[in-house]
Write a protein that holds these residues in place. Structure first.
Motif, short mmCIF file in Angstrom:
data_model
loop_
_atom_site.label_atom_id
_atom_site.label_comp_id
_atom_site.label_asym_id
_atom_site.label_seq_id
_atom_site.Cartn_x
_atom_site.Cartn_y
_atom_site.Cartn_z
N GLU A 171 34.69 26.97 35.01
CA GLU A 171 34.98 25.76 35.80
C GLU A 171 34.28 25.85 37.17
O GLU A 171 34.57 26.73 37.96
N PRO A 172 33.35 24.91 37.45
CA PRO A 172 32.61 25.00 38.71
C PRO A 172 33.41 24.56 39.94
O PRO A 172 33.12 25.01 41.06
N ASP A 173 34.39 23.68 39.74
CA ASP A 173 35.17 23.17 40.88
C ASP A 173 36.21 24.20 41.31
O ASP A 173 37.04 24.63 40.50
N ARG A 174 36.18 24.56 42.59
CA ARG A 174 37.05 25.62 43.11
C ARG A 174 38.53 25.35 42.84
O ARG A 174 39.25 26.22 42.34
N ASP A 175 38.99 24.16 43.17
CA ASP A 175 40.42 23.87 43.03
C ASP A 175 40.85 23.88 41.57
O ASP A 175 41.93 24.38 41.23
N ALA A 176 39.99 23.32 40.72
CA ALA A 176 40.31 23.31 39.29
C ALA A 176 40.30 24.74 38.74
O ALA A 176 41.12 25.09 37.87
N ARG A 177 39.38 25.55 39.29
CA ARG A 177 39.31 26.95 38.85
C ARG A 177 40.57 27.70 39.27
O ARG A 177 41.14 28.47 38.50
N ARG B 276 45.97 30.04 38.24
CA ARG B 276 47.43 29.99 38.41
C ARG B 276 48.13 29.98 37.06
O ARG B 276 49.15 30.66 36.87
N ALA B 277 47.58 29.22 36.13
CA ALA B 277 48.19 29.18 34.79
C ALA B 277 48.11 30.56 34.15
O ALA B 277 49.06 31.00 33.48
N PRO C 87 51.82 37.91 34.41
CA PRO C 87 52.08 38.12 35.84
C PRO C 87 51.62 39.48 36.37
O PRO C 87 52.41 40.34 36.73
N ALA C 88 50.30 39.64 36.44
CA ALA C 88 49.71 40.82 37.08
C ALA C 88 50.00 40.76 38.58
O ALA C 88 50.36 39.70 39.10
N ASP C 89 49.85 41.88 39.27
CA ASP C 89 50.09 41.89 40.72
C ASP C 89 49.02 41.09 41.46
O ASP C 89 49.30 40.47 42.48
N LEU C 90 47.80 41.13 40.93
CA LEU C 90 46.69 40.37 41.50
C LEU C 90 45.87 39.82 40.34
O LEU C 90 45.68 40.51 39.34
N LEU C 91 45.38 38.59 40.49
CA LEU C 91 44.44 38.04 39.51
C LEU C 91 43.20 37.60 40.26
O LEU C 91 43.26 36.74 41.15
N VAL C 92 42.08 38.22 39.90
CA VAL C 92 40.81 37.90 40.55
C VAL C 92 40.11 36.86 39.69
O VAL C 92 39.74 37.13 38.55
N PRO D 198 51.17 36.41 41.95
CA PRO D 198 52.15 35.63 41.18
C PRO D 198 52.81 34.62 42.13
O PRO D 198 53.13 34.93 43.26
N GLY D 199 52.96 33.41 41.67
CA GLY D 199 53.38 32.33 42.55
C GLY D 199 52.19 31.43 42.86
O GLY D 199 52.37 30.25 43.16
N GLY D 200 51.00 32.00 42.77
CA GLY D 200 49.80 31.17 42.82
C GLY D 200 49.09 31.10 44.16
O GLY D 200 48.06 30.42 44.28
N GLU D 201 49.60 31.81 45.18
CA GLU D 201 48.94 31.78 46.49
C GLU D 201 47.57 32.47 46.41
O GLU D 201 47.42 33.50 45.76
N VAL D 202 46.58 31.87 47.08
CA VAL D 202 45.24 32.49 47.18
C VAL D 202 45.27 33.44 48.37
O VAL D 202 45.41 33.01 49.51
N VAL D 203 45.17 34.75 48.11
CA VAL D 203 45.28 35.74 49.19
C VAL D 203 43.92 36.20 49.69
O VAL D 203 43.83 36.82 50.74
#
Ligand code: CTP
Ligand code: CA
Length: 230
Positions: free
Chosen positions: A157-163, A168-169, A175-180, A202-207
């Motif tokens: 997916e090229p669009d950042r927000d859609a990616r 998040r899904a 539910p890994a501790d971090l998803l890159v 987890p929760g979906g925040e971009v850190v």
């Protein structure tokens, strides 16, 4: 622990990294595979070694030229099931597991003992595939208290927000501790030095959000791992 990317901030930490792409055979000379080179995983292993960790690299079809002199224990594997076995064995006494490997979601249902012949197939051929185990999902389920598990999500997916929404899904499902989240495509991500990532919790925040060399990405990811361990 000191500043970001400090040499020694992972001293004594046992890190397992999976890298490369699995190959799923259907006869002695052929397989179903993917384009992952293993460079991102090798970069993470190298940075973890530099920071003092004891590193095991489970390398799925990674060119030995990329892993030579790494300072990690390299465990070569071929298929997803071989990778699963090696990762789970190494993970039992690991503090951190980073799954950069492109694990085939499916493998051929049947592996022929001899080369498949065109005469048996005609003008079209159908290969039946069955699901492979999901190593990351199993690691997350079996995770000990304090163990950090990191997933990598390859998205075209090229669009950042859609990616990020796709990421998040994925982290909700596993539910890994971090998803890159890693942008890949015909011209992005694979067999190249540059990489763009967004890191979710987890929760979906971009850190963390960064792009740069695979070494830069490795340092960014391990900074987050080092923080999570403290
Ligand atoms: N993964 C795994 N075992 C599998 C498939 C994927 O451990 N059988 C891991 C990968 O190593 C990666 C993460 O799961 O760390 C995400 O992989 P990805 O292919 O992006 O996501 P999937 O969950 O397989 O979903 P899909 O391919 O349908 O997008
Ligand atoms: Ca997949």
């Amino acid at each position: 622990t000191g500043a970001r990317g400090d040499q020694g901030d992972l001293a004594g930490v046992r890190v397992v990294v999976s890298a490369g792409g699995t190959r799923e055979p259907f006869d002695p000379v052929r397989f179903v595979g993917n384009r992952s080179s293993g460079r991102q995983g090798v970069a993470i292993a190298a940075d973890a070694v530099r920071r003092g960790a004891t590193v095991t690299l489970v390398a799925a079809n990674v060119d030995t030229g990329l892993t030579a002199g790494l300072g990690a224990t390299v465990v070569p594997v071929g298929s997803a099931r071989e990778l699963a076995h090696a990762v789970h064995a190494a993970a039992t006494d690991a503090d951190v597991v980073v799954m950069t490997a492109a694990v085939a979601d499916y493998r051929p249902a049947e592996v022929r003992p001899d080369k498949l012949k065109k005469d048996e197939q005609g003008d079209t051929m159908t290969l039946e595939l069955v699901r492979n185990p999901d190593v990351l999902a199993d690691l997350v389920r079996a995770r000990r208290t304090g163990q950090i598990v990191v997933g990598f999500a390859a998205e075209t997916e090229p669009d950042r927000d859609a990616r990020i929404a796709l990421g998040r899904a994925k982290i909700t499902r596993k539910p890994a501790d971090l998803l890159v989240v890693n942008h890949v495509g015909w011209d992005a991500g694979f067999e190249r030095e540059e990489n763009a990532i967004e890191v979710l919790v987890p929760g979906g925040e971009v850190v963390r959000e960064t792009s740069g060399s695979k070494a830069d990405v490795a340092t960014a990811v391990l900074d987050l791992v080092a923080t999570a361990l403290t």
